[in-house]
Structures are given as C-alpha cells and as structure tokens.
Design a protein around this motif. Structure first.
Motif, PDB file in Angstrom:
ATOM      1  N   ASN A 179     -10.994  -0.608   4.622  1.00  0.00           N
ATOM      2  CA  ASN A 179     -10.089  -0.194   5.697  1.00  0.00           C
ATOM      3  C   ASN A 179      -8.705  -0.820   5.530  1.00  0.00           C
ATOM      4  O   ASN A 179      -7.970  -0.975   6.504  1.00  0.00           O
ATOM      5  CB  ASN A 179     -10.677  -0.578   7.055  1.00  0.00           C
ATOM      6  N   ILE A 180      -8.370  -1.178   4.308  1.00  0.00           N
ATOM      7  CA  ILE A 180      -7.033  -1.702   4.017  1.00  0.00           C
ATOM      8  C   ILE A 180      -6.206  -0.572   3.415  1.00  0.00           C
ATOM      9  O   ILE A 180      -6.540  -0.044   2.349  1.00  0.00           O
ATOM     10  CB  ILE A 180      -7.106  -2.902   3.057  1.00  0.00           C
ATOM     11  N   ARG A 181      -5.142  -0.204   4.107  1.00  0.00           N
ATOM     12  CA  ARG A 181      -4.299   0.901   3.678  1.00  0.00           C
ATOM     13  C   ARG A 181      -3.093   0.354   2.902  1.00  0.00           C
ATOM     14  O   ARG A 181      -2.530  -0.673   3.266  1.00  0.00           O
ATOM     15  CB  ARG A 181      -3.807   1.703   4.881  1.00  0.00           C
ATOM     16  N   VAL A 182      -2.699   1.064   1.857  1.00  0.00           N
ATOM     17  CA  VAL A 182      -1.540   0.674   1.057  1.00  0.00           C
ATOM     18  C   VAL A 182      -0.614   1.884   0.957  1.00  0.00           C
ATOM     19  O   VAL A 182      -1.024   2.963   0.520  1.00  0.00           O
ATOM     20  CB  VAL A 182      -1.942   0.204  -0.348  1.00  0.00           C
ATOM     21  N   ILE A 183       0.648   1.697   1.349  1.00  0.00           N
ATOM     22  CA  ILE A 183       1.603   2.800   1.410  1.00  0.00           C
ATOM     23  C   ILE A 183       2.831   2.451   0.583  1.00  0.00           C
ATOM     24  O   ILE A 183       3.405   1.374   0.727  1.00  0.00           O
ATOM     25  CB  ILE A 183       2.017   3.079   2.875  1.00  0.00           C
ATOM     26  N   ASP A 184       3.206   3.363  -0.283  1.00  0.00           N
ATOM     27  CA  ASP A 184       4.437   3.239  -1.065  1.00  0.00           C
ATOM     28  C   ASP A 184       5.531   3.971  -0.295  1.00  0.00           C
ATOM     29  O   ASP A 184       5.537   5.197  -0.224  1.00  0.00           O
ATOM     30  CB  ASP A 184       4.223   3.859  -2.451  1.00  0.00           C
ATOM     31  N   PHE A 185       6.452   3.216   0.283  1.00  0.00           N
ATOM     32  CA  PHE A 185       7.498   3.765   1.148  1.00  0.00           C
ATOM     33  C   PHE A 185       8.796   3.801   0.351  1.00  0.00           C
ATOM     34  O   PHE A 185       9.317   2.760  -0.042  1.00  0.00           O
ATOM     35  CB  PHE A 185       7.637   2.877   2.392  1.00  0.00           C
ATOM     36  N   GLN A 186       9.336   5.005   0.100  1.00  0.00           N
ATOM     37  CA  GLN A 186      10.434   5.193  -0.837  1.00  0.00           C
ATOM     38  C   GLN A 186      11.692   5.719  -0.145  1.00  0.00           C
ATOM     39  O   GLN A 186      11.868   6.927  -0.014  1.00  0.00           O
ATOM     40  CB  GLN A 186      10.032   6.161  -1.945  1.00  0.00           C
ATOM     41  N   PRO A 187      12.590   4.833   0.293  1.00  0.00           N
ATOM     42  CA  PRO A 187      13.862   5.311   0.835  1.00  0.00           C
ATOM     43  C   PRO A 187      14.758   5.867  -0.266  1.00  0.00           C
ATOM     44  O   PRO A 187      14.788   5.353  -1.393  1.00  0.00           O
ATOM     45  CB  PRO A 187      14.489   4.060   1.463  1.00  0.00           C
ATOM     46  N   GLY A 188      15.492   6.919   0.079  1.00  0.00           N
ATOM     47  CA  GLY A 188      16.561   7.393  -0.783  1.00  0.00           C
ATOM     48  C   GLY A 188      17.852   6.723  -0.374  1.00  0.00           C
ATOM     49  O   GLY A 188      17.869   5.570   0.068  1.00  0.00           O
ATOM     50  N   ASP A 189      18.978   7.424  -0.501  1.00  0.00           N
ATOM     51  CA  ASP A 189      20.261   6.861  -0.078  1.00  0.00           C
ATOM     52  C   ASP A 189      20.298   6.761   1.445  1.00  0.00           C
ATOM     53  O   ASP A 189      20.127   7.760   2.147  1.00  0.00           O
ATOM     54  CB  ASP A 189      21.412   7.754  -0.552  1.00  0.00           C
ATOM     55  N   LEU A 190      20.525   5.563   1.946  1.00  0.00           N
ATOM     56  CA  LEU A 190      20.705   5.332   3.370  1.00  0.00           C
ATOM     57  C   LEU A 190      21.933   4.457   3.553  1.00  0.00           C
ATOM     58  O   LEU A 190      22.213   3.581   2.730  1.00  0.00           O
ATOM     59  CB  LEU A 190      19.468   4.664   3.982  1.00  0.00           C
TER      60      LEU A 190
END
Length: 284
Positions: A179-190
């Motif tokens: 129940n351990i979630r891993v998320i790759d969060f990829q911002p573009g230009d901000l």
C-alpha cells in the motif's frame, strides 16, 4: 486554465496527514506546503536556509542540506521522531546550473547529483521502513518534463531528473503489492523563482558555445515568463495525493507540455523528437 490532474476524485477517508516536504521555502514547494496545510496536513518543510521558511500553525521548519548526507540523515531522523512517522514524502527541492556539458567540473556535477538524485534517494531509503511498518505511505518525486525532453545547456539537471524518474519506476516495481504508492510528478515550465536562482557558468571555455547558449537562455526565459504559476502544480499534486488511485506519472504545465509533450515522447521516433527540440530551442 484548469489544473492538469483535476479529474482525480479526492478520497475523503484518506489517512495521510504527516508530510516531509523538501524545498518548501519558495516556488512549487512553497505552494505545495500552503495547499497541504489548507487541506489539514501536518507539514515538516525543509530548506537549506530555514530563515526563508514561513511560520504557520501545523508547519514545522526544518534545516536540511541535501549536499551534506550526514546532516540530511540527522534532520530527517529528528523530524520523523517528532512527527511519529511520515505518511508522505515529497522530494521537491532542486538546484539549477546552466552551461555546456563539457564545462561542468566534477565538483559542480557532484553538487547537482547530491541535490537532485542522491539526497532524494537517501530520504526514500529512510522513509520506507516506517511506511512498511504502518502498511501504507506515499512517495512523490518531483522530477521534471526535462526527464523526457532534455534541456540544452542544462544537461546534468536533465540527466539527474531522468534518474529520479527511473528511481520512481524502480520503487513501484519493488513495492508492487504493498500500500505504498510512488508517483513521478513532472512539472513543465512554470513561472517560479528557479529561473532567477539558476546559476550560469562563466569562463572562456564557454566561448565556442556562447551564441547558442545565449539564444537558449533567452528563449527559455521568455517561456518561463509566459508560463502558469506554481500554484497550478500544487493544485495538481493535491488532487493526485488525495486520489484513491493516482496515476504513476503525472505531468503538469501548459496544455502543450502536459498533454501533447508526453504523447510526442511516447509515439514519435527519436529523430523527430530531437528535430523538434532543436527547433523549440532555436538550435541549428
């Protein structure tokens, strides 16, 4: 513009409440911290310079130097003891250095490695035992769209962000069935302070690259100014965090970057992608 990720349905019964967040003093990290607090989370937010961190109820300032492994371990362990254990780890802190690849000294390269990959890796390693013991947890690694589309003259940044993305995938494979979630969060230009905080390398060894380096610097600066602000990323991250079934990879930014960019990365031949990047950055 509606935030990318808006389609996720929050989970009102989520038990995730304690968060360790790196890079909380400005930009995306600051907005993430504010969003977490507004949604009832208890946040331990870090900065190399804790005097830059804000003061607010349920926010716990932490001095953390990702370039110093011993200090990093001590800071995390103390924060974990205070919190009783973290439900969420968000690796957000970054470091921008711009210049041709051949001009990066081993010292500068190692500095980016420690901040962008080794430090987050060590925090994951320390956070996982507690998450496994509780039987749940969420790790969000804030990488970058540069992990898919390398930014010219920011080669080490692009390389280590790609490494962080692959770390997320490796973790998901190893933690499958938990129940351990891993998320790759990829911002573009901000539109954040990262642009002004990015250090440009200097010296005569840059001379062969200077015209193209200047052109890319000017183009990226203009695109930063035209981009949405960091609150967009915070809103998207909150939707992902509270979703009962979040996607493994989330890209946030303009419609082109968040939707069309990933589609191009998946479907276009590598030669087309390289041609597109050269045109995008005004390179020959």
């Amino acid at each position: 513009m509606a935030p990318v990720g808006e389609w996720f349905v929050p989970n009102p019964c989520a038990m995730t409440k304690t968060v360790f967040l790196t890079g909380a003093s400005r930009g995306i990290g600051y907005e993430i911290a504010q969003a977490l607090l507004a949604n009832g989370y208890e946040v331990w937010g870090t900065s190399r310079h804790p005097e830059y961190l804000f003061q607010k109820e349920h926010f716990h300032p932490v001095r953390l130097d990702l370039e110093d492994p011993e200090q990093l371990r001590e800071a995390f362990q103390q924060a974990e003891a205070e919190s009783g254990g973290f439900e969420v780890l968000i690796n957000n802190a970054g470091l921008g250095l711009a210049g041709p690849i051949e001009c990066f000294s081993p010292e500068l390269l190692d500095r980016q490695y420690r901040v962008l990959l080794r430090g987050p890796w060590e925090l994951v390693r320390m956070a996982l035992p507690g998450m496994r013991k509780r039987g749940r947890g969420t790790i969000i690694n804030v990488s970058s769209l540069a992990a898919r589309f390398p930014v010219p003259f920011m080669g080490p940044y692009s390389v280590f962000k790609a490494g962080l993305s692959n770390l997320s995938l490796s973790l998901r494979l190893e933690l499958a069935g938990t129940n351990i979630r891993v998320i790759d969060f990829q911002p573009g230009d901000l539109r954040t302070s990262m642009r002004s905080a990015t250090r440009r390398l200097e010296g005569s060894e840059l001379d062969p690259y200077q015209p193209w380096f200047d052109r890319v610097w000017d183009i990226t600066g203009k695109r930063f100014e035209e981009s949405p602000g960091p609150r967009l990323a915070a809103e998207c991250l909150m939707a992902v965090l509270e979703s009962p079934n979040p996607p493994p990879v989330v890209t946030v930014g303009t419609f082109f970057q968040a939707r069309l960019g990933p589609l191009l990365a998946r479907l276009a031949p590598p030669g087309w992608v390289e041609w597109f990047l050269r045109r995008y950055y005004g390179l020959p």
